[in-house]
Design a protein around this motif. Structure first.
Motif, PDB file in Angstrom:
ATOM      1  N   PRO A   1       0.822  -1.211   0.000  1.00  0.00           N
ATOM      2  CA  PRO A   1       0.000   0.000   0.000  1.00  0.00           C
ATOM      3  C   PRO A   1       0.859   1.266   0.000  1.00  0.00           C
ATOM      4  CG  PRO A   1       0.164  -0.858   2.200  1.00  0.00           C
ATOM      5  CD  PRO A   1       0.883  -1.836   1.310  1.00  0.00           C
ATOM      6  N   PRO A   2       0.234   2.398  -0.345  1.00  0.00           N
ATOM      7  CA  PRO A   2       0.945   3.663  -0.141  1.00  0.00           C
ATOM      8  C   PRO A   2       1.389   3.749   1.324  1.00  0.00           C
ATOM      9  CG  PRO A   2      -1.089   4.020  -1.353  1.00  0.00           C
ATOM     10  CD  PRO A   2      -1.102   2.587  -0.886  1.00  0.00           C
ATOM     11  N   TYR A   3       2.510   4.396   1.548  1.00  0.00           N
ATOM     12  CA  TYR A   3       3.038   4.456   2.905  1.00  0.00           C
ATOM     13  C   TYR A   3       2.087   5.138   3.874  1.00  0.00           C
ATOM     14  CZ  TYR A   3       7.685   2.867   1.370  1.00  0.00           C
ATOM     15  OH  TYR A   3       8.750   2.151   0.878  1.00  0.00           O
TER      16      TYR A   3
ATOM     17  N   ALA B   1      -3.107   3.623   6.789  1.00  0.00           N
ATOM     18  CA  ALA B   1      -3.040   3.365   8.233  1.00  0.00           C
ATOM     19  C   ALA B   1      -2.782   1.889   8.533  1.00  0.00           C
ATOM     20  CB  ALA B   1      -4.349   3.800   8.889  1.00  0.00           C
ATOM     21  N   GLU B   2      -2.072   1.663   9.612  1.00  0.00           N
ATOM     22  CA  GLU B   2      -1.779   0.286  10.040  1.00  0.00           C
ATOM     23  C   GLU B   2      -3.072  -0.473  10.350  1.00  0.00           C
ATOM     24  OE1 GLU B   2       1.241  -1.066   9.736  1.00  0.00           O
ATOM     25  OE2 GLU B   2       1.843   0.908   9.012  1.00  0.00           O
ATOM     26  N   THR B   3      -4.094   0.234  10.826  1.00  0.00           N
ATOM     27  CA  THR B   3      -5.362  -0.428  11.110  1.00  0.00           C
ATOM     28  C   THR B   3      -5.974  -1.005   9.827  1.00  0.00           C
ATOM     29  OG1 THR B   3      -6.492   1.710  10.973  1.00  0.00           O
ATOM     30  CG2 THR B   3      -5.895   0.914  13.180  1.00  0.00           C
ATOM     31  N   GLU B   4      -5.813  -0.303   8.707  1.00  0.00           N
ATOM     32  CA  GLU B   4      -6.321  -0.832   7.441  1.00  0.00           C
ATOM     33  C   GLU B   4      -5.536  -2.070   7.013  1.00  0.00           C
ATOM     34  OE1 GLU B   4      -6.810   0.371   2.740  1.00  0.00           O
ATOM     35  OE2 GLU B   4      -7.081   1.958   4.221  1.00  0.00           O
ATOM     36  N   ILE B   5      -4.234  -2.046   7.193  1.00  0.00           N
ATOM     37  CA  ILE B   5      -3.408  -3.217   6.847  1.00  0.00           C
ATOM     38  C   ILE B   5      -3.852  -4.417   7.682  1.00  0.00           C
ATOM     39  CG2 ILE B   5      -1.064  -4.155   6.726  1.00  0.00           C
ATOM     40  CD1 ILE B   5      -1.680  -1.791   4.792  1.00  0.00           C
TER      41      ILE B   5
ATOM     42  N   LYS C   1      10.561   1.391   6.003  1.00  0.00           N
ATOM     43  CA  LYS C   1      11.279   0.842   7.162  1.00  0.00           C
ATOM     44  C   LYS C   1      10.891   1.529   8.456  1.00  0.00           C
ATOM     45  CE  LYS C   1      15.500   3.588   6.902  1.00  0.00           C
ATOM     46  NZ  LYS C   1      16.947   3.530   6.729  1.00  0.00           N
ATOM     47  N   ARG C   2      10.235   2.687   8.367  1.00  0.00           N
ATOM     48  CA  ARG C   2       9.759   3.385   9.570  1.00  0.00           C
ATOM     49  C   ARG C   2       8.410   2.854  10.048  1.00  0.00           C
ATOM     50  NH1 ARG C   2      11.993   7.095   6.259  1.00  0.00           N
ATOM     51  NH2 ARG C   2      10.010   7.842   5.431  1.00  0.00           N
ATOM     52  N   SER C   3       7.767   2.018   9.262  1.00  0.00           N
ATOM     53  CA  SER C   3       6.471   1.444   9.640  1.00  0.00           C
ATOM     54  C   SER C   3       6.675   0.287  10.604  1.00  0.00           C
ATOM     55  CB  SER C   3       5.728   0.923   8.403  1.00  0.00           C
ATOM     56  OG  SER C   3       5.466   1.955   7.500  1.00  0.00           O
ATOM     57  N   PRO C   4       5.732   0.081  11.514  1.00  0.00           N
ATOM     58  CA  PRO C   4       5.844  -1.066  12.412  1.00  0.00           C
ATOM     59  C   PRO C   4       5.552  -2.368  11.653  1.00  0.00           C
ATOM     60  CG  PRO C   4       3.760   0.038  12.756  1.00  0.00           C
ATOM     61  CD  PRO C   4       4.526   0.883  11.774  1.00  0.00           C
ATOM     62  N   GLU C   5       5.962  -3.461  12.250  1.00  0.00           N
ATOM     63  CA  GLU C   5       5.615  -4.761  11.674  1.00  0.00           C
ATOM     64  C   GLU C   5       4.100  -4.897  11.653  1.00  0.00           C
ATOM     65  OE1 GLU C   5       6.355  -9.550  12.311  1.00  0.00           O
ATOM     66  OE2 GLU C   5       7.460  -8.126  13.542  1.00  0.00           O
TER      67      GLU C   5
ATOM     68  N   TYR D   1      15.516  -3.339   2.308  1.00  0.00           N
ATOM     69  CA  TYR D   1      16.139  -2.912   1.061  1.00  0.00           C
ATOM     70  C   TYR D   1      16.125  -1.385   1.060  1.00  0.00           C
ATOM     71  CZ  TYR D   1      14.527  -7.633  -0.134  1.00  0.00           C
ATOM     72  OH  TYR D   1      14.245  -8.976  -0.130  1.00  0.00           O
ATOM     73  N   GLY D   2      17.134  -0.760   1.644  1.00  0.00           N
ATOM     74  CA  GLY D   2      17.143   0.698   1.725  1.00  0.00           C
ATOM     75  C   GLY D   2      15.973   1.186   2.554  1.00  0.00           C
ATOM     76  N   GLU D   3      15.101   2.007   1.964  1.00  0.00           N
ATOM     77  CA  GLU D   3      13.942   2.578   2.658  1.00  0.00           C
ATOM     78  C   GLU D   3      12.783   1.594   2.773  1.00  0.00           C
ATOM     79  OE1 GLU D   3      11.507   5.073   4.660  1.00  0.00           O
ATOM     80  OE2 GLU D   3      13.638   5.302   4.331  1.00  0.00           O
ATOM     81  N   THR D   4      12.886   0.455   2.076  1.00  0.00           N
ATOM     82  CA  THR D   4      11.783  -0.503   1.997  1.00  0.00           C
ATOM     83  C   THR D   4      12.060  -1.718   2.868  1.00  0.00           C
ATOM     84  OG1 THR D   4      11.354   0.181  -0.270  1.00  0.00           O
ATOM     85  CG2 THR D   4      10.480  -1.954   0.390  1.00  0.00           C
ATOM     86  N   VAL D   5      11.011  -2.222   3.500  1.00  0.00           N
ATOM     87  CA  VAL D   5      11.114  -3.486   4.228  1.00  0.00           C
ATOM     88  C   VAL D   5       9.991  -4.397   3.739  1.00  0.00           C
ATOM     89  CG1 VAL D   5       9.740  -2.688   6.193  1.00  0.00           C
ATOM     90  CG2 VAL D   5      11.335  -4.560   6.509  1.00  0.00           C
ATOM     91  N   ALA D   6      10.315  -5.669   3.595  1.00  0.00           N
ATOM     92  CA  ALA D   6       9.323  -6.661   3.168  1.00  0.00           C
ATOM     93  C   ALA D   6       9.222  -7.729   4.243  1.00  0.00           C
ATOM     94  CB  ALA D   6       9.722  -7.289   1.830  1.00  0.00           C
ATOM     95  N   TRP D   7       8.020  -7.904   4.780  1.00  0.00           N
ATOM     96  CA  TRP D   7       7.733  -8.954   5.733  1.00  0.00           C
ATOM     97  C   TRP D   7       7.036 -10.084   4.984  1.00  0.00           C
ATOM     98  CZ3 TRP D   7       6.851  -3.874   7.547  1.00  0.00           C
ATOM     99  CH2 TRP D   7       7.588  -3.518   8.679  1.00  0.00           C
ATOM    100  N   GLU D   8       7.394 -11.310   5.316  1.00  0.00           N
ATOM    101  CA  GLU D   8       6.727 -12.467   4.732  1.00  0.00           C
ATOM    102  C   GLU D   8       6.098 -13.283   5.842  1.00  0.00           C
ATOM    103  OE1 GLU D   8       8.873 -14.810   1.767  1.00  0.00           O
ATOM    104  OE2 GLU D   8      10.291 -13.138   1.571  1.00  0.00           O
ATOM    105  N   ALA D   9       4.904 -13.794   5.539  1.00  0.00           N
ATOM    106  CA  ALA D   9       4.197 -14.671   6.479  1.00  0.00           C
ATOM    107  C   ALA D   9       3.648 -15.839   5.689  1.00  0.00           C
ATOM    108  CB  ALA D   9       3.074 -13.931   7.188  1.00  0.00           C
ATOM    109  N   VAL D  10       3.460 -16.945   6.378  1.00  0.00           N
ATOM    110  CA  VAL D  10       2.921 -18.153   5.760  1.00  0.00           C
ATOM    111  C   VAL D  10       1.686 -18.588   6.540  1.00  0.00           C
ATOM    112  CG1 VAL D  10       4.371 -19.700   7.164  1.00  0.00           C
ATOM    113  CG2 VAL D  10       3.571 -20.448   4.908  1.00  0.00           C
ATOM    114  N   VAL D  11       0.804 -19.274   5.875  1.00  0.00           N
ATOM    115  CA  VAL D  11      -0.388 -19.796   6.551  1.00  0.00           C
ATOM    116  C   VAL D  11       0.066 -20.760   7.650  1.00  0.00           C
ATOM    117  CG1 VAL D  11      -2.462 -21.220   6.263  1.00  0.00           C
ATOM    118  CG2 VAL D  11      -1.890 -19.491   4.553  1.00  0.00           C
ATOM    119  N   ALA D  12      -0.455 -20.554   8.837  1.00  0.00           N
ATOM    120  CA  ALA D  12      -0.083 -21.376   9.989  1.00  0.00           C
ATOM    121  C   ALA D  12      -0.576 -22.801   9.809  1.00  0.00           C
ATOM    122  CB  ALA D  12      -0.644 -20.779  11.263  1.00  0.00           C
TER     123      ALA D  12
END
Length: 187
Positions: free
Chosen positions: A123-125, A128-132, A155-159, A174-185
């Motif tokens: 999403p655009p930076y 809101a985290e609530t929407e994510i 990278k300034r956004s919370p997990e 990656y510089g200013e960008t962070v990528a989190w990955e999750a898998v189905v439990a």
């Protein structure tokens, strides 16, 4: 310039709206897809690119072997760019189904019966985290048993707040960008 990095549509330049999008850089997409492909997470998959912008993430997956790609963005200019870019990829990669939805992500998720193996949420930076969190909660029942979700943020956004059913397993910067990955439990 934003382009497809590899696969059947490799080197194809993508149309980018004049404003309102922040395409994932070639460097980030190359690293991300190298990791995903090395784990067999792209070939023969159903992919959703949510907050698609140009569609670069979903179309990169189409170029590299995904069989079905859904691009979702509510901004008219982004949806138009996604449609044009999808047509260009489909001219080079035969047999891939690419659908573009010009609507809010939550509306799409609430109304679809599709399931996905791989989902990109970029999403655009300023979203809101609530929407994510709400997107992740709404998405989780639409994931296949081994699905992977990638959330790209500043990278300034919370997990992201991961809902029950998703387990985070990777965080890459990656510089200013962070990528989190999750898998189905599991179970």
């Amino acid at each position: 310039m934003t382009r497809i990095i590899a696969g059947g549509a490799g080197s194809l330049t993508l149309r980018v709206p004049k404003s309102g999008t922040r395409p994932t850089s070639d460097r980030v997409r190359e690293a991300l897809f190298s990791s995903l492909q090395s784990r067999g997470l792209v070939d023969d998959t159903s992919v959703a690119d949510l907050y698609a912008g140009t569609g670069a993430l979903g179309l990169e997956a189409a170029s590299r072997g995904a069989v079905e790609v859904v691009l979702v963005d509510r901004a008219p200019a982004a949806a138009t760019a996604c449609r044009e870019n999808a047509r260009a990829v489909q001219q080079r990669v035969k047999g891939v189904r690419i659908d573009v939805f010009a609507q809010p992500v939550l509306g799409f998720l609430r109304g679809t019966v599709r399931t996905f193996d791989l989902v990109f949420i970029d999403p655009p930076y300023d979203v809101a985290e609530t929407e994510i969190t709400e997107v992740l909660e709404t998405l989780t029942p639409k994931l296949t048993p081994d699905a992977v979700v990638v959330v790209e943020r500043s990278k300034r956004s919370p997990e992201p707040t991961w809902p029950a059913g998703l387990e985070p397993f990777s965080k890459r910067s990656y510089g200013e960008t962070v990528a989190w990955e999750a898998v189905v439990a599991a179970g």
